[in-house]
Design a protein around this motif. Sequence first.
Motif, short mmCIF file in Angstrom:
data_model
loop_
_atom_site.label_atom_id
_atom_site.label_comp_id
_atom_site.label_asym_id
_atom_site.label_seq_id
_atom_site.Cartn_x
_atom_site.Cartn_y
_atom_site.Cartn_z
N GLU A 20 13.24 1.30 17.47
CA GLU A 20 11.87 1.34 17.87
C GLU A 20 10.55 1.66 17.14
N SER A 21 10.28 3.00 16.26
CA SER A 21 9.34 3.24 15.45
C SER A 21 10.19 2.09 13.85
N THR A 22 11.15 2.37 13.46
CA THR A 22 11.69 1.92 12.57
C THR A 22 11.55 0.40 12.43
N ALA A 23 11.92 -0.20 13.31
CA ALA A 23 10.73 -1.57 13.55
C ALA A 23 9.49 -2.23 13.38
N ALA A 24 9.42 -0.98 13.94
CA ALA A 24 7.53 -1.09 13.90
C ALA A 24 6.72 -0.58 12.75
N THR A 25 7.95 -0.32 11.21
CA THR A 25 7.35 0.17 10.58
C THR A 25 7.42 -0.54 9.24
N ALA A 26 8.77 -0.46 9.08
CA ALA A 26 9.70 -1.06 8.11
C ALA A 26 8.47 -2.08 7.59
N GLY A 27 8.38 -2.92 8.53
CA GLY A 27 7.36 -4.68 8.51
C GLY A 27 6.55 -4.47 7.12
N LYS A 28 5.81 -3.12 7.84
CA LYS A 28 4.58 -3.31 7.28
C LYS A 28 4.53 -2.54 5.82
N LEU A 29 6.03 -1.96 5.54
CA LEU A 29 6.14 -1.67 4.07
C LEU A 29 6.90 -2.39 3.68
N ASP A 30 7.13 -3.81 4.13
CA ASP A 30 7.63 -4.56 3.31
C ASP A 30 9.01 -4.26 3.17
N ILE A 31 9.64 -3.62 3.88
CA ILE A 31 11.03 -3.57 4.11
C ILE A 31 11.61 -4.71 5.16
N GLU A 32 12.45 -5.45 4.92
CA GLU A 32 13.49 -6.45 5.53
C GLU A 32 14.76 -6.10 6.26
N LEU A 33 15.05 -6.11 7.39
CA LEU A 33 16.07 -4.99 8.29
C LEU A 33 16.70 -5.99 8.64
N THR A 34 17.84 -7.05 8.19
CA THR A 34 18.29 -7.56 8.73
C THR A 34 19.74 -6.97 9.74
N GLU A 35 19.82 -6.91 10.91
CA GLU A 35 20.98 -6.26 11.78
C GLU A 35 21.92 -6.89 11.09
N LEU A 36 22.94 -6.09 10.33
CA LEU A 36 24.22 -5.92 10.10
C LEU A 36 25.06 -6.72 11.16
N GLU A 37 25.45 -8.13 11.35
CA GLU A 37 26.42 -8.68 12.73
C GLU A 37 27.61 -8.10 12.66
N ALA A 128 10.37 4.52 -1.22
CA ALA A 128 11.09 3.07 -2.34
C ALA A 128 9.87 2.09 -2.63
N ASN A 129 9.89 1.56 -3.33
CA ASN A 129 9.24 0.01 -3.30
C ASN A 129 7.82 0.36 -3.13
N GLY A 130 7.38 0.97 -4.36
CA GLY A 130 5.64 1.10 -4.71
C GLY A 130 6.13 2.71 -4.58
N GLY A 131 6.75 3.62 -4.01
CA GLY A 131 6.35 4.67 -3.63
C GLY A 131 5.47 4.77 -3.02
N LEU A 132 5.38 6.65 -2.96
CA LEU A 132 4.24 7.79 -2.14
C LEU A 132 2.78 7.02 -1.86
N ASP A 133 2.23 6.64 -3.31
CA ASP A 133 0.86 5.63 -3.27
C ASP A 133 1.21 4.00 -2.79
N ARG A 134 2.01 3.60 -2.49
CA ARG A 134 1.64 2.45 -1.19
C ARG A 134 1.83 2.81 0.19
N ILE A 135 2.29 4.21 0.51
CA ILE A 135 2.36 4.68 2.16
C ILE A 135 0.96 4.77 2.50
N ARG A 136 0.20 5.91 0.97
CA ARG A 136 -0.38 6.20 1.62
C ARG A 136 -1.70 5.47 1.74
N ASP A 137 -1.61 3.85 0.91
CA ASP A 137 -2.93 2.92 0.82
C ASP A 137 -2.24 2.49 2.16
N GLN A 138 -1.05 2.66 2.71
CA GLN A 138 -0.78 2.18 4.71
C GLN A 138 -1.41 2.94 5.39
#
Length: 301
Positions: A20-37, A128-138
Amino acid sequence: MQFAYYPGCSLSATGRAYQESTAATAGKLDIELTELEGWNCCGATTYMSVRELLSYAISARNLSLAMQRGQDIVAPCSACFTILRKTDHYLHTVPDLRKKVKTALEAAGLSYEPGSVKVRHLLEVTCANGGLDRIRDQVTRPLKGLKVAPYYGCQIVRPAVPWDNAENPMMLDRLLDALGADVQKFPAKTRCCGASLMASNEAAALRLCKNLLLCAQQNGAEIIVTTCPLCQMNLDAFQKKINAIYGTSFSIPVLYFTQLLGVAMGVGTSDLGLGREIVAAAPYLERFTDMPKQLTSGQEN
């Protein structure tokens, strides 16, 4: 960033709050996780010692499905991460194993080219994807004053990963620092919790968990944060039994790193699975969230 998401078995059961927490946070960091069918169990560490070839074959099936999509595979479970990564490595370096697994996959109409899929842990992708600075901004609710022990467990750094130090990993420490938390010294950060040994040699596993909890307590931690569903379950679910056996009085909440990430980014507690833990985190998180202090742990199960 787009990835093939491999949740593993635990995240639909004991690790539901991690899912639940993965689904709730990934999008905020522009991480697109598509479950492996059509994914299947990774084979787990214990299965490899019982039926090694079959374990590699079913693990390779997941890698094959990710290869078909042309995406790296992301695993939040540290054990799944290690098994998938180990499978890819041994298929690349052991020709006889590669041949046997190739035959098994062909019987299912599949194939896998070793090295074609990179296995990544959710922690690494998050940072990744901008590193910790991007996370701090969020961060909208800094976790100022929250004393946290960063617990990696033994799987995430075994074998050594190129993005962190196997003996003294720091990625989780730095992430928690970026969230504003007071990261405590935790010398036991990569020690084993006993894992599935809890089912076969409970006494040994309880002793390992007691040592981890004691280390966190002695270093002033209020909360332990981990990257692995089995570590979370062992440390959280067995504190009462540990206290009864060893005469201790542990009452340390054990959460997933994605849960604190979500709290710091302003995600609602109901979306983060908070309250599912057995040792309630509410008394420590009420000043950062909408979580009532009296919320009974596990009441949302």
